[in-house]
Scaffold this motif. Structure first.
Motif, PDB file in Angstrom:
ATOM      1  N   VAL A  72       0.840  -1.202   0.000  1.00  0.00           N
ATOM      2  CA  VAL A  72       0.000   0.000   0.000  1.00  0.00           C
ATOM      3  C   VAL A  72       0.876   1.254   0.000  1.00  0.00           C
ATOM      4  O   VAL A  72       0.605   2.226  -0.721  1.00  0.00           O
ATOM      5  CB  VAL A  72      -0.941  -0.005   1.225  1.00  0.00           C
ATOM      6  CG1 VAL A  72      -1.658   1.337   1.355  1.00  0.00           C
ATOM      7  CG2 VAL A  72      -1.947  -1.131   1.105  1.00  0.00           C
ATOM      8  N   GLY A  73       1.943   1.234   0.804  1.00  0.00           N
ATOM      9  CA  GLY A  73       2.848   2.379   0.832  1.00  0.00           C
ATOM     10  C   GLY A  73       3.524   2.608  -0.504  1.00  0.00           C
ATOM     11  O   GLY A  73       3.682   3.750  -0.952  1.00  0.00           O
ATOM     12  N   ALA A  74       3.930   1.500  -1.166  1.00  0.00           N
ATOM     13  CA  ALA A  74       4.564   1.632  -2.478  1.00  0.00           C
ATOM     14  C   ALA A  74       3.592   2.226  -3.495  1.00  0.00           C
ATOM     15  O   ALA A  74       3.965   3.050  -4.333  1.00  0.00           O
ATOM     16  CB  ALA A  74       5.072   0.272  -2.951  1.00  0.00           C
ATOM     17  N   ALA A  75       2.321   1.804  -3.410  1.00  0.00           N
ATOM     18  CA  ALA A  75       1.321   2.345  -4.336  1.00  0.00           C
ATOM     19  C   ALA A  75       1.039   3.817  -4.058  1.00  0.00           C
ATOM     20  O   ALA A  75       0.598   4.551  -4.956  1.00  0.00           O
ATOM     21  CB  ALA A  75       0.026   1.545  -4.222  1.00  0.00           C
ATOM     22  N   SER A  76       1.283   4.246  -2.819  1.00  0.00           N
ATOM     23  CA  SER A  76       1.010   5.641  -2.456  1.00  0.00           C
ATOM     24  C   SER A  76       2.150   6.583  -2.818  1.00  0.00           C
ATOM     25  O   SER A  76       1.966   7.804  -2.780  1.00  0.00           O
ATOM     26  CB  SER A  76       0.742   5.742  -0.948  1.00  0.00           C
ATOM     27  OG  SER A  76      -0.306   4.892  -0.563  1.00  0.00           O
ATOM     28  N   ILE A  77       3.317   6.032  -3.153  1.00  0.00           N
ATOM     29  CA  ILE A  77       4.473   6.890  -3.420  1.00  0.00           C
ATOM     30  C   ILE A  77       4.208   7.812  -4.604  1.00  0.00           C
ATOM     31  O   ILE A  77       4.541   9.008  -4.579  1.00  0.00           O
ATOM     32  CB  ILE A  77       5.725   6.030  -3.654  1.00  0.00           C
ATOM     33  CG1 ILE A  77       6.192   5.411  -2.341  1.00  0.00           C
ATOM     34  CG2 ILE A  77       6.852   6.861  -4.274  1.00  0.00           C
ATOM     35  CD1 ILE A  77       7.396   4.506  -2.476  1.00  0.00           C
ATOM     36  N   ALA A  78       3.609   7.262  -5.660  1.00  0.00           N
ATOM     37  CA  ALA A  78       3.350   8.090  -6.846  1.00  0.00           C
ATOM     38  C   ALA A  78       2.419   9.257  -6.509  1.00  0.00           C
ATOM     39  O   ALA A  78       2.648  10.395  -6.945  1.00  0.00           O
ATOM     40  CB  ALA A  78       2.748   7.238  -7.958  1.00  0.00           C
ATOM     41  N   ILE A  79       1.389   8.970  -5.707  1.00  0.00           N
ATOM     42  CA  ILE A  79       0.449  10.030  -5.330  1.00  0.00           C
ATOM     43  C   ILE A  79       1.140  11.075  -4.471  1.00  0.00           C
ATOM     44  O   ILE A  79       1.003  12.289  -4.696  1.00  0.00           O
ATOM     45  CB  ILE A  79      -0.757   9.426  -4.587  1.00  0.00           C
ATOM     46  CG1 ILE A  79      -1.500   8.446  -5.495  1.00  0.00           C
ATOM     47  CG2 ILE A  79      -1.698  10.512  -4.103  1.00  0.00           C
ATOM     48  CD1 ILE A  79      -2.613   7.694  -4.811  1.00  0.00           C
TER      49      ILE A  79
END
Length: 495
Positions: free
Chosen positions: A202-209
């Protein structure tokens, strides 16, 4: 010591915790892994995660919060006399940070002794020269208050970094101990590790945002600072771009620098339109041929050759524009030809070369979209008596239209953001003209030129780069929203 050493040490503690956790789990089960709830590796991973995650979270929060605290402490040391007209305390604080970084780098490189860097009675003129001689970036002469503030800034930063080391290592050791203490045969280590991995994903997916939000916020803050120093009306409606790095105002109270975006915006749009006029027809026709008409052997050779164009560095395209396309256009449209073109650097030169660069963006994506159109739609068209060309025109292209619009949008965004081809092919003249054989420039080219060299961020001439970047971001965002509207409107007919 650099932060990366702290990261290496924490990872080493985590590796040690993994080994100890695995051994402790096996020992608690009498050496029989079948008595454990989870595999031994999960127990080791549990200890490693509890050592790494809290320590790294603390380090990240510390690195984010410490600058805010140090800035708040140091900004009170800056006297009002140091804030020049047209500047602000924030911009002076940026000069303090650069001076503090210069002192730290000079000490680390051996160009200055620690006692000299800490000397509050040091001559600020001599200190400025020594920092410049050491290769440090100092945008102006450091005054005595700035030097004192920089020394304090460096002292607080180094002290905070020392305490961060102690706190992070303590948390890592405590986390590893916590994990080891809970290592029992009945502990559900697998569930804990899987939850941790899920949170990591989840954290990795949030990096772009978060990265996008950070970019937008940095642009917004610096753009607001620029508009505090330079009138908004002049920026958006002034038809002249003529920066004056000396600053100052005229007799009417207007700034001497003319920082109107209109000529830059016009050059950006003009060059991009010419590039798209070249890339879209050629790329789209190439995609239609490769997907509908070309045989397997031709396609196997032609498609990779087209995609090679996307891998060529833009500086090579710039040289191609400067050395080949420019002289060729002069031969046709110059004094010996039609007499329309005076120099090789012109809108037409950059537009043509940029269009060649964008061909694979249009052709490759359009080809994939066209191939994704169901074969049943083609067969139905042939069954009704339509020819191949009629099928392509009336069935395949309308069905693939949303994807083709996306490909054109990608090409347009790439054209708007291009820099090197513009610098080398279109020149640096900021003007508003309909003549495609004149030299012009773009927003991105001027962003580079305004930030090249010893940029003084206390001046609107440097901060204007952020306002230009914000305008470019809003322009590309508008293109994306428009393309999304087109895609949704036409996709409904083919779902």
């Amino acid at each position: 010591m650099p932060v990366y050493w702290l990261i290496i040490i924490v990872l080493g503690l985590a590796a040690l915790g993994y080994v100890l956790g695995r051994r402790r789990a096996l020992a608690s089960a009498g050496g029989d892994s079948r008595r454990l709830h989870s595999l031994p590796s999960y127990y080791g991973s549990n200890v490693a995660i509890k050592a790494v995650v809290p320590a790294f979270l603390l380090m990240i929060v510390w690195l984010l919060v410490q600058p805010l605290i140090v800035d708040n402490r140091v900004i009170g040391m800056i006297p009002q006399s140091e804030i020049r007209e047209g500047s602000s305390a924030g911009l002076v604080l940026a000069e303090v940070r650069r001076a503090a970084t210069g002192l730290e780098n000079a000490v680390q490189s051996g160009a200055m002794l620690e006692i000299e860097a800490r000397d509050s009675r040091a001559d600020f003129t001599d200190m400025t020269q020594r920092l410049k001689d050491a290769g440090q970036i100092v945008t102006s002469t450091i005054t005595q208050p700035i030097l004192l503030a920089a020394q304090k800034y460096r002292e607080l930063s180094n002290g905070g970094r020392f305490y961060m080391w102690i706190a992070v290592l303590a948390v890592a050791i405590a986390g590893a101990g916590w994990g080891l203490q809970g290592t029992t045969p009945d502990f559900r280590a697998r569930n804990t590790v899987e939850r941790a991995v899920r949170m990591l994903l989840v954290g990795a997916a949030s990096i772009a945002i978060l990265t996008t939000v950070g970019i937008i916020l940095s642009l917004i803050f610096n753009t607001l600072e620029f508009f505090r120093l330079y009138p908004v009306k002049l920026f958006f409606f002034e038809p002249t771009w003529l920066p004056s790095f000396g600053g100052g105002i005229d007799s009417d109270g207007n700034p001497l620098s003319k920082l109107g975006i209109l000529p830059l915006l016009w050059g950006t749009i003009y060059i991009s339109l010419i590039a798209l006029a070249v890339a879209v027809p050629i790329g789209l026709f190439a995609a239609i041929y490769l997907s509908e008409y070309a045989g397997p052997k031709v396609r196997a050779v032609a498609k990779p050759m087209l995609e090679v164009l996307a891998g060529i560095p833009t500086i090579v395209y710039g040289l191609f524009a400067l050395l080949t396309v420019g002289p060729m256009l002069i031969g046709v449209f110059g004094a010996d030809g039609l007499g329309w073109m005076k120099a090789g650097t012109a809108v037409m030169t950059a537009g043509l070369v940029m269009g060649i660069m964008l061909i694979p963006f249009v052709s490759s994506l359009s080809d994939d979209i066209i191939n994704a159109v169901p074969q049943a739609m083609r067969d139905g068209s042939y069954g009704l008596g339509a020819t191949k060309s009629e099928t392509v025109k009336q069935v395949v292209l309308p069905a693939a239209l949303p994807g083709i619009v996306g490909a054109i949008l990608l090409a347009a965004s790439r054209a708007i953001g291009e820099t090197m081809i513009v610098v080398m092919g279109a020149g640096a003249a900021a003007r508003m003209s309909l003549n495609p054989f004149e030299a012009m420039t773009t927003v991105t080219a001027k962003i580079v030129s305004q930030l090249t060299g010893d940029a003084d961020f206390a001046s609107p001439e440097a901060l204007v780069a952020f306002a230009l970047g914000m305008t470019l971001f809003i322009l590309t965002l508008g293109l994306n929203i428009f393309a999304l509207y087109i895609v949704r409107k036409y996709r409904e007919q083919y779902d």
